[in-house]
Each structure stands twice: as structure tokens, then as C-alpha cells.
Design an enzyme around this catalytic site. Sequence first.
Site, PDB file in Angstrom:
ATOM      1  N   ASN A  44      35.017  60.199  42.912  1.00  0.00           N
ATOM      2  CA  ASN A  44      33.767  60.045  42.166  1.00  0.00           C
ATOM      3  C   ASN A  44      33.052  58.753  42.532  1.00  0.00           C
ATOM      4  O   ASN A  44      31.830  58.734  42.717  1.00  0.00           O
ATOM      5  CB  ASN A  44      34.050  60.048  40.659  1.00  0.00           C
ATOM      6  CG  ASN A  44      34.549  61.379  40.144  1.00  0.00           C
ATOM      7  OD1 ASN A  44      34.398  62.406  40.800  1.00  0.00           O
ATOM      8  ND2 ASN A  44      35.158  61.366  38.972  1.00  0.00           N
ATOM      9  N   GLU A 142      44.626  55.017  40.191  1.00  0.00           N
ATOM     10  CA  GLU A 142      45.190  56.363  40.151  1.00  0.00           C
ATOM     11  C   GLU A 142      46.063  56.666  41.375  1.00  0.00           C
ATOM     12  O   GLU A 142      46.392  57.814  41.618  1.00  0.00           O
ATOM     13  CB  GLU A 142      44.070  57.406  40.028  1.00  0.00           C
ATOM     14  CG  GLU A 142      43.433  57.426  38.644  1.00  0.00           C
ATOM     15  CD  GLU A 142      42.431  58.546  38.466  1.00  0.00           C
ATOM     16  OE1 GLU A 142      42.228  58.958  37.312  1.00  0.00           O
ATOM     17  OE2 GLU A 142      41.837  59.006  39.463  1.00  0.00           O
ATOM     18  N   ASN A 186      36.654  48.883  31.387  1.00  0.00           N
ATOM     19  CA  ASN A 186      35.858  49.335  30.248  1.00  0.00           C
ATOM     20  C   ASN A 186      36.389  48.646  28.988  1.00  0.00           C
ATOM     21  O   ASN A 186      37.276  47.787  29.043  1.00  0.00           O
ATOM     22  CB  ASN A 186      35.861  50.862  30.132  1.00  0.00           C
ATOM     23  CG  ASN A 186      37.230  51.448  29.806  1.00  0.00           C
ATOM     24  OD1 ASN A 186      38.163  50.737  29.417  1.00  0.00           O
ATOM     25  ND2 ASN A 186      37.365  52.753  29.969  1.00  0.00           N
ATOM     26  N   GLN A 226      26.705  50.441  24.268  1.00  0.00           N
ATOM     27  CA  GLN A 226      26.393  49.037  23.966  1.00  0.00           C
ATOM     28  C   GLN A 226      26.048  48.236  25.222  1.00  0.00           C
ATOM     29  O   GLN A 226      25.780  47.037  25.130  1.00  0.00           O
ATOM     30  CB  GLN A 226      27.569  48.377  23.252  1.00  0.00           C
ATOM     31  CG  GLN A 226      27.867  48.943  21.875  1.00  0.00           C
ATOM     32  CD  GLN A 226      28.959  48.147  21.177  1.00  0.00           C
ATOM     33  OE1 GLN A 226      28.753  47.021  20.718  1.00  0.00           O
ATOM     34  NE2 GLN A 226      30.144  48.733  21.100  1.00  0.00           N
ATOM     35  N   ASP A 248      27.347  64.561  29.314  1.00  0.00           N
ATOM     36  CA  ASP A 248      28.764  64.470  29.668  1.00  0.00           C
ATOM     37  C   ASP A 248      29.048  63.057  30.170  1.00  0.00           C
ATOM     38  O   ASP A 248      28.470  62.621  31.164  1.00  0.00           O
ATOM     39  CB  ASP A 248      29.091  65.508  30.750  1.00  0.00           C
ATOM     40  CG  ASP A 248      30.555  65.502  31.175  1.00  0.00           C
ATOM     41  OD1 ASP A 248      31.356  64.766  30.568  1.00  0.00           O
ATOM     42  OD2 ASP A 248      30.888  66.240  32.119  1.00  0.00           O
ATOM     43  N   ASP A 254      32.682  55.801  36.679  1.00  0.00           N
ATOM     44  CA  ASP A 254      32.723  55.964  38.134  1.00  0.00           C
ATOM     45  C   ASP A 254      31.335  55.779  38.738  1.00  0.00           C
ATOM     46  O   ASP A 254      31.181  55.160  39.799  1.00  0.00           O
ATOM     47  CB  ASP A 254      33.271  57.338  38.498  1.00  0.00           C
ATOM     48  CG  ASP A 254      34.711  57.508  38.050  1.00  0.00           C
ATOM     49  OD1 ASP A 254      35.426  56.497  37.953  1.00  0.00           O
ATOM     50  OD2 ASP A 254      35.121  58.663  37.802  1.00  0.00           O
TER      51      ASP A 254
END
Length: 307
Positions: A44, A142, A186, A226, A248, A254
Site C-alpha cells: 500500500n 509486517e 499512529n 485530529q 474506508d 499507508d
Amino acid sequence: MTGKVCVVGSFNLDVVARVSRFPAPGESLIATGSSFGAGGKGANQALAAACAGAEVHFVTKLGTDTYSDFARRHLQASPIHSLSLLQSADQPTGNAVIYVAESTGENTVAVFPGANNTLTREEIDALLPVLNSADILLLQLENNLDALLHAIMLAKQAGLTVVLNPAPYSPAISEWLPKVDILTPNQSEASQLAGVTITDTDSAAAAARKIAALGVPQVIITLGAQGAVLYDGEQVQILPAFTAQVVDTTGAGDAFNGALVAALARGETLSRAATFAAAYASLAVERMGAASMPDYNEALQRLTESE
């Protein structure tokens, strides 16, 4: 100016179910729709960087199953400029099961890494010519962590800027931070890394300073609606979110990371690159599917309209 970005990361086949809300434990819900498609944070982000204007080389590892055939077709038909498609003989192509709640656009994800976890240091060594020709290395978590750390070390020796998106979070990366130039967690990942609970931009700013004290020079914490908090080692900057009609959120982070490195590779400052990335991500969440990325001109238009 178009910069060169190397992305080392995962490919997963995503199985997506759209539901009115997330099911409770033990509950079965009738989905309103389902699909499968390309995913994985690495794929992505590589796609986002390419669509956002960078020249991208993507490195990933697949299995020998039918999912790998799909992955090859998808990646070879994508805007990603060049590929290193490695292969595991005994592990399947990575895959993920995703629920998307229609009421909010939020998602939950369960990932089986498969071949992604079999990436080796020797395979990274073979990529040295690619690294030597790149400006930026972008990674996530990952894949096999030992191989990723080796890629970081080679990239630093080659003089690249290293951008790490620490997702999914692993406590092992705390010792990596002095080797990373820009960290992009994040809210959840930053909370775990800093050991504080982030609820707003003020607590995010405090967390960014704590993370920087662990050795990483620059930190960007993404906070969804935010916005984001950027700490460059001296000052904190609050980056407001762009207004979006959310469909979505699966690929929002990504999209942000791919657009960020694309902007950095063409010579933007970190602040301007992060602002462009926020505009880009606001477009991505208006589309269904993590691999549905906007292009550079769309993001530029949204950026211009907000000024």
C-alpha cells in the site's frame, strides 16, 4: 524533481467484509458486502508513493500459492516502477481479514504474515545496488524484524534517509530509533512507545518529545481526524486534518506514509511533506479499499483549496 524511494515491506491479500457495526465476541453478523484485493502495509505504501509522484522500487516476499499469482499480476500492473518479488518455498503469501464498519468507516484487521516473515538478511544484502541508487528507504513492521533492521543498517551506510512506520507495534524497535531518521507512529503505536496515553494533540506532543528522547531525530504522530503532530527535535507543529467524506479508513496511514516519502524525495521540507501527506490521506479515506490511492494532482488540488 522526482526522487527515488525504496520500500521494503509486506504484501497481503485482503479479504474485506463491510458490516453495519463490528460484531461482538461470539456474534455472527450478515455483511452488506465483501471483496478481496491487494493489501499489506508495504504494498500500500509503495503504491501511494508511486501515485504521489516518486520513482519507487518495492521489495516484498510471496509464497508459491494462488495468492502469489494474484500479487504478481497486481504489482506488475501497478504504477510502482520496479519490483523485487522474492519467494518462500514453504510459507503462503501473507493475508488479512478486515471488517469495515459502514457507520464510521473504521476498521479492524487480523493479519497472517506468511511469507512476509521469512525475509532474510541474505536477501536484503542482494538489494544493495537498489539501496545505493535510492534517496529514501521506507519500512513497516509486517516482515521479519531481523531482516528489516539489517536493511536499515545498509541504508544508513549508503546515506539514505530512513523512514520507519512502526506498524504493527513491536517493543523491539526502541533500540532501532537512533538508526532511524523519521518515525511515523499512529496514536496507538506512539502511546505504547512513549508509555503515555494519547488523547489529544497536547498529549501527542508530549509523547513525540519522549520518543525523540529515545534517539530518533524527527517524529510524526498521526491522529486520524485530529490531524498529526510533528516534532523536529526542536519545535512541535500541529498539522490539522483535511475535511473528508470518510468511506474506508483502512489505508489511511499507508497513504500518509507513501505520500510523505514521495514529497520528501522531491525535496520538500518535512513540514510541507507532512502537510501534503495529510491532504493525500484525506482523499484516500474517501475511497473503498486500502489499495485505492489518489494521484499527485488530486492531492495538490486539495492542498491548494485549503490554503
